[in-house]
Design a protein around this motif. Sequence first.
Motif, short mmCIF file in Angstrom:
data_model
loop_
_atom_site.label_atom_id
_atom_site.label_comp_id
_atom_site.label_asym_id
_atom_site.label_seq_id
_atom_site.Cartn_x
_atom_site.Cartn_y
_atom_site.Cartn_z
N GLY A 163 31.63 43.90 41.18
CA GLY A 163 32.85 43.10 41.18
C GLY A 163 32.74 41.79 41.92
O GLY A 163 33.64 40.95 41.85
N ALA B 268 38.99 42.64 41.80
CA ALA B 268 39.49 43.81 41.07
C ALA B 268 38.39 44.87 41.10
O ALA B 268 37.22 44.58 41.36
CB ALA B 268 39.83 43.44 39.63
N ASN B 269 38.79 46.10 40.83
CA ASN B 269 37.82 47.19 40.82
C ASN B 269 36.96 47.14 39.57
O ASN B 269 37.47 47.11 38.45
CB ASN B 269 38.55 48.54 40.88
CG ASN B 269 39.27 48.74 42.20
OD1 ASN B 269 38.81 48.28 43.24
ND2 ASN B 269 40.40 49.44 42.16
N GLY C 60 40.54 48.62 34.38
CA GLY C 60 41.29 47.77 35.29
C GLY C 60 41.72 46.49 34.61
O GLY C 60 41.55 46.32 33.39
N MET D 274 42.56 42.07 35.69
CA MET D 274 42.50 41.01 36.69
C MET D 274 43.12 39.73 36.15
O MET D 274 43.04 39.43 34.96
CB MET D 274 41.04 40.73 37.10
CG MET D 274 40.14 40.32 35.95
SD MET D 274 38.44 39.95 36.47
CE MET D 274 38.66 38.30 37.15
N GLN E 128 46.78 38.91 32.51
CA GLN E 128 45.58 39.59 32.99
C GLN E 128 44.58 39.85 31.86
O GLN E 128 44.96 39.99 30.70
CB GLN E 128 45.96 40.93 33.63
CG GLN E 128 46.80 40.81 34.88
CD GLN E 128 47.16 42.16 35.45
OE1 GLN E 128 47.67 43.03 34.75
NE2 GLN E 128 46.87 42.36 36.73
#
Length: 631
Positions: free
Chosen positions: A434, A507-508, A513, A515, A627
């Motif tokens: 990440g 972000a993970n 996920g 971002m 996102q």
Amino acid sequence: MKFFLKSISSLGAILLGFLLLANAGITSAGRGELESLSLIEKAVITEAIQADGTVVELNELTTLVKSQLAIESESQADLPYNSTLSKLEVLEAYTITPTGEKIPVASNAIRTVEDDNSKGAAIFSDQKHKIIIFPKVTPGSKTYYKTRLTTHTPLLPGYFYTRLIFSPNAEVKSYEYTLSYPESLKLYTDIKEVKQTRDEVIDGVHHLSYFYQNLKMKKKEELQVSSGDFAPHIYISSFDSQEAFAKAYQDRVQGKMKVTPEVQKLADEITKGIKGDNQEQEQKAQARALYNWVSRNIRYVGIYLGDGGIIPHDANSIIKNRYGDCKDHNALLIALLATKGIKASSALINSGNAYALPKYPVLGPFNHVITYIPAWNLYLDSTAEMASFGSLPDDELDKPTLLTALGKVGRTPKPTKENNRSITKLTMQIAKDGEIKGKAHTQYFGSAEINARYRYEGADTTLSERMVSRQLAKFRQTGEGNIDTSEVYDLNKPFTTDTTFTLDAVANVPGPGAMTIPVGLAPGELASIASSRPPEKFTVPYSCATRSVTEEYQIQFPKNVKVSRIPQNITYKKNNIEYTASYLEKDNQVTITRNLEVQRPGAVCKPEELQRWKDFYQVFIKDMRAQIFYE
């Protein structure tokens, strides 16, 4: 600091003039949110112009302190005056406690101090301050003082004016202004939303009186223009037009701009070897070189000694000392230009948030002097050391000017989006854990370039690390980076910035996920706009921005992550606001292009313009929150 006459202000109306009157006014300057925590219970100004030109002014001010939060600001009075031109005496001062006890101010609590020059550029000034420290000030207390200001020497012979501006942001129970003067003296008056209570001649003396009250104080609005542009006022002047004042001013200053052997020698040295294909090209190249030299070699130092509030030093002394204020910068530049056959004029202007010009000359809102070349309709401000030739800072655009050598009123150019533009291109690679590595390149144009030069001054010094940490923290990022810029002080070349950076994971990764688009170590102009929520409403004109911002991103995701969804494209075009955002994914790389174009009619917007921006902002903020989903 760019004042060619130091302004004086206190509680709400400015009584300013070449006479440098004591601060008995009602302006909101310096009071901020404390305005509603105190009340001007009674202000009385009695001013008399004597037959010999001496002006005697009596000021009485009673203030009610309504809250503990106002104690610090209201427990003392700061009364500035020009010690060379006038004399200020404190006749009486006391505190009245909530129980009615009257406590006189001790003689040692009334002090005369020098001008405080610690807050900005170096200043030489003969302005002094009477400081009155009131005893036992508590909520419910009243403070009172009475002063006498005797002005024996005006800065311009025969010139008198009164400039009273009553800010709606101050609560005033009673304000009285009385002026008496010889009937033979012709004065011109312009009043707005103020009641005239007397206008008569007795034994050859003309008497004028006015009354003002404001019991419905309005909170000061974000970005509002100067109160002088819209507020109630009393303007009185011995000149019947701005043009007449321009001539009087020019008569006083033109001798300071003579082409002397020293001026000619310096101009020839600066322009040596500069040629052009024709006379105009050659003159423009020479003018650029002369402007750049003054901008970089004459250190800004404010000088307000004697008539130095409005009159520059002569060009020879400026060359010798290598310092001066805006008047001196302008005088030297005009003299240097004249050696090359380029005619120029002083241009009086306001460098703050005033955009309107009174009917009669009352000095304000002028507080700065720049240079105008009529042949090219070109304004120059050599005190704006980061402004390239032909560019002006934002706060000098779309402003009225008084062109003294031409004897007329002018106006600086309106802002255009092309002349306040930035273009940023970023590339970012997201690692398997990440972490993000990236780089950014930004070009700046017009006033955006001026601002960027100031912002990144010192990027090649030990300040660089602090700049990086501040920039990352501004957008809630952590990491490290480096900033490289083109030469900040080389006004002949465009200004650019280049950064490299490493961001801790935003972000993970791997997913699933989502971002938002990271700003990285870039200017982040769009993110800054997104974080500035529009006010609920405006009721008065406000300053508004015209600009163009383009940001292009390329974000490469790692192989252990698959981009599953990207935001939708956006197109908005309404009311002189254009915004587009496009998103493209290919081979796990997302390319984003965002472009904002805002073209206002001028530098000032009417209150109804706010709703148009709010309509756009709802669309814009949703896109900025959009996102990228991955798994």
